[in-house]
Motif scaffolding. Structure first.
Motif, PDB file in Angstrom:
ATOM      1  N   UNK A 185       7.589  11.605  -2.710  1.00 35.45           N
ATOM      2  CA  UNK A 185       7.968  10.699  -1.634  1.00 35.45           C
ATOM      3  C   UNK A 185       6.956   9.569  -1.558  1.00 35.45           C
ATOM      4  N   UNK A 186       7.464   8.337  -1.594  1.00 32.79           N
ATOM      5  CA  UNK A 186       6.610   7.156  -1.508  1.00 32.79           C
ATOM      6  C   UNK A 186       6.904   6.431  -0.199  1.00 32.79           C
ATOM      7  N   UNK A 187       5.838   6.066   0.510  1.00 36.25           N
ATOM      8  CA  UNK A 187       5.978   5.460   1.832  1.00 36.25           C
ATOM      9  C   UNK A 187       5.381   4.055   1.839  1.00 36.25           C
ATOM     10  N   UNK A 188       6.159   3.096   2.272  1.00 30.78           N
ATOM     11  CA  UNK A 188       5.702   1.722   2.470  1.00 30.78           C
ATOM     12  C   UNK A 188       5.744   1.467   3.978  1.00 30.78           C
ATOM     13  N   UNK A 189       4.641   1.726   4.649  1.00 34.50           N
ATOM     14  CA  UNK A 189       4.618   1.583   6.103  1.00 34.50           C
ATOM     15  C   UNK A 189       4.719   0.122   6.532  1.00 34.50           C
ATOM     16  N   UNK A 209       0.858  -1.174   0.000  1.00 39.14           N
ATOM     17  CA  UNK A 209       0.000   0.000   0.000  1.00 39.14           C
ATOM     18  C   UNK A 209       0.894   1.224   0.000  1.00 39.14           C
ATOM     19  N   UNK A 210       0.803   2.005  -1.040  1.00 39.24           N
ATOM     20  CA  UNK A 210       1.674   3.160  -1.177  1.00 39.24           C
ATOM     21  C   UNK A 210       0.918   4.436  -0.873  1.00 39.24           C
ATOM     22  N   UNK A 211       1.576   5.343  -0.159  1.00 35.29           N
ATOM     23  CA  UNK A 211       1.013   6.667   0.077  1.00 35.29           C
ATOM     24  C   UNK A 211       2.013   7.673  -0.441  1.00 35.29           C
TER      25      UNK A 211
END
Length: 217
Positions: A34-38, A20-22
């Protein structure tokens, strides 16, 4: 687009769920994203014209359909690789992938970036980094005609890393040039791999820049 994958399946493959990318615009550089992979605990900043790859074939299909509606046929074609058998395998092997849109260039090896996360039988520690570097370098060197550097310990903002670079033949007159960065975080081994046409590898300063902006979240 030829996505040439080498030496990224050395360790036991971790079970990888859908990513799930934000995305959030970078205030410092509007042209970057900026891509975040929590789930996997990291973020990465990609320059303009770099496009992340959805982590399921269904999502890739939706992306292609949307691009075609926008009359972006060349970019849609670049995404279509991930619907091939090799592309679908990469969707499973990596938790994050992105590529640089080089259209209308016909270079078969577009600049690419992939992140693989591996869990060991026991948690990895910083002391395991040198051995990991040697293992990856050795596996990469098994490819006929490969020219692989000795692993080098470097320091990135995200922590100590092993760095390996080299070239591997990918067909008649074509070679894959790569940079590989190995990091350990919270007991997991992270492999950051960049690929490009070997003839321009020395010019790809953006790879180190992306690696230096890889961060933990």
């Amino acid at each position: 687009m030829l996505c040439y994958e080498v030496g990224m399946k050395i360790a036991a493959a971790a079970a990888i769920a859908v990513l799930a990318l934000a995305s959030t615009a970078s205030a410092a550089a509007p042209a970057q994203t900026k891509w975040i992979d929590r789930k996997d605990g990291f973020s990465v900043i990609l320059p303009a014209k770099w496009f992340p790859v959805p982590r399921t074939a269904a999502a890739v299909n939706r992306t292609i359909a949307s691009l075609k509606k926008q009359k972006k046929a060349a970019l849609a074609s670049e995404y279509s690789f991930y619907l091939t058998a090799p592309g679908r395998a990469q969707l499973k092997d990596y938790v994050f992938q992105a590529f640089l849109d080089i259209a209308p260039s016909t270079d078969p090896i577009a600049p690419q970036f992939a992140v693989q996360v591996t869990k060991g039988a026991k948690p990895y520690t910083a002391a395991d980094l040198p051995a990991a570097g040697r293992a990856y370098a050795s596996a990469l060197a098994q490819h006929k005609g490969a020219k692989i550097s000795a692993p080098k310990q470097i320091k990135l903002p995200s922590g100590p890393a092993q760095f390996v670079t080299g070239t591997i033949p990918a067909g008649t007159g074509i070679a894959d040039g790569f940079e590989l960065y190995l990091l350990i975080h919270k007991g997991k081994l992270y492999a950051l791999k960049f690929d490009i046409d070997a003839s321009v590898l020395s010019q790809a300063k953006v790879f180190r820049s992306i690696a230096e902006h890889f961060a933990w979240v």
